[in-house]
Design a protein around this motif. Sequence first.
Motif, PDB file in Angstrom:
ATOM      1  N   ARG A  23       0.818  -1.214   0.000  1.00  0.00           N
ATOM      2  CA  ARG A  23       0.000   0.000   0.000  1.00  0.00           C
ATOM      3  C   ARG A  23       0.856   1.271   0.000  1.00  0.00           C
ATOM      4  O   ARG A  23       0.335   2.376   0.084  1.00  0.00           O
ATOM      5  CB  ARG A  23      -0.919  -0.014   1.211  1.00  0.00           C
ATOM      6  N   LEU A  24       2.168   1.119  -0.102  1.00  0.00           N
ATOM      7  CA  LEU A  24       3.105   2.235   0.003  1.00  0.00           C
ATOM      8  C   LEU A  24       2.756   3.397  -0.908  1.00  0.00           C
ATOM      9  O   LEU A  24       2.605   4.527  -0.454  1.00  0.00           O
ATOM     10  CB  LEU A  24       4.529   1.741  -0.295  1.00  0.00           C
ATOM     11  N   TRP A  25       2.649   3.166  -2.209  1.00  0.00           N
ATOM     12  CA  TRP A  25       2.460   4.272  -3.155  1.00  0.00           C
ATOM     13  C   TRP A  25       1.097   4.927  -2.981  1.00  0.00           C
ATOM     14  O   TRP A  25       0.991   6.155  -3.007  1.00  0.00           O
ATOM     15  CB  TRP A  25       2.669   3.793  -4.593  1.00  0.00           C
ATOM     16  N   ASP A  26       0.054   4.124  -2.781  1.00  0.00           N
ATOM     17  CA  ASP A  26      -1.265   4.710  -2.540  1.00  0.00           C
ATOM     18  C   ASP A  26      -1.263   5.526  -1.243  1.00  0.00           C
ATOM     19  O   ASP A  26      -1.882   6.588  -1.175  1.00  0.00           O
ATOM     20  CB  ASP A  26      -2.344   3.635  -2.477  1.00  0.00           C
ATOM     21  N   TYR A  27      -0.561   5.040  -0.226  1.00  0.00           N
ATOM     22  CA  TYR A  27      -0.447   5.758   1.042  1.00  0.00           C
ATOM     23  C   TYR A  27       0.240   7.104   0.824  1.00  0.00           C
ATOM     24  O   TYR A  27      -0.258   8.149   1.247  1.00  0.00           O
ATOM     25  CB  TYR A  27       0.331   4.897   2.037  1.00  0.00           C
ATOM     26  N   LEU A  28       1.380   7.074   0.147  1.00  0.00           N
ATOM     27  CA  LEU A  28       2.141   8.303  -0.070  1.00  0.00           C
ATOM     28  C   LEU A  28       1.421   9.280  -0.990  1.00  0.00           C
ATOM     29  O   LEU A  28       1.609  10.487  -0.882  1.00  0.00           O
ATOM     30  CB  LEU A  28       3.529   7.974  -0.631  1.00  0.00           C
ATOM     31  N   GLU A  57      11.039   6.532   0.440  1.00  0.00           N
ATOM     32  CA  GLU A  57      10.156   6.686  -0.714  1.00  0.00           C
ATOM     33  C   GLU A  57       9.459   8.054  -0.702  1.00  0.00           C
ATOM     34  O   GLU A  57       9.272   8.668  -1.747  1.00  0.00           O
ATOM     35  CB  GLU A  57       9.123   5.559  -0.773  1.00  0.00           C
ATOM     36  N   ARG A  58       9.089   8.540   0.495  1.00  0.00           N
ATOM     37  CA  ARG A  58       8.464   9.861   0.596  1.00  0.00           C
ATOM     38  C   ARG A  58       9.430  10.944   0.118  1.00  0.00           C
ATOM     39  O   ARG A  58       9.073  11.823  -0.662  1.00  0.00           O
ATOM     40  CB  ARG A  58       8.032  10.148   2.040  1.00  0.00           C
ATOM     41  N   ARG A  59      10.693  10.862   0.572  1.00  0.00           N
ATOM     42  CA  ARG A  59      11.691  11.846   0.145  1.00  0.00           C
ATOM     43  C   ARG A  59      11.974  11.732  -1.352  1.00  0.00           C
ATOM     44  O   ARG A  59      12.161  12.740  -2.035  1.00  0.00           O
ATOM     45  CB  ARG A  59      12.980  11.685   0.953  1.00  0.00           C
TER      46      ARG A  59
END
Length: 103
Positions: A23-28, A57-59
Amino acid sequence: MHETSPAVPPGIPVFDCEQTVRRLWDYLDGQLGSVDRRAVDAHLADCDRCPPHFEFERRFLETVRAARDLTLTPDAAQSQALREHVVAMLVTKGELQSPGNSR
């Protein structure tokens, strides 16, 4: 992470690392529903391994978004310039080793 983690509010699913990272990209991108977002938040609060991955990934996304101010065209030179700009920004922020300094 344990199934009975106190970080997970009642009614919120317990995600393991794999479920969280999927869910990383959807979360970010702010695209998760509220239940999934709260489950990811709870996992990140209770996990030692996932937060550094999410932070990197956020940075990275912030760097790409900052670099997109360049005028983009389908031109290969423009695409190369964008890649070089993103790499330079990541190197400057210490997120990436300079390509010339690789071992």
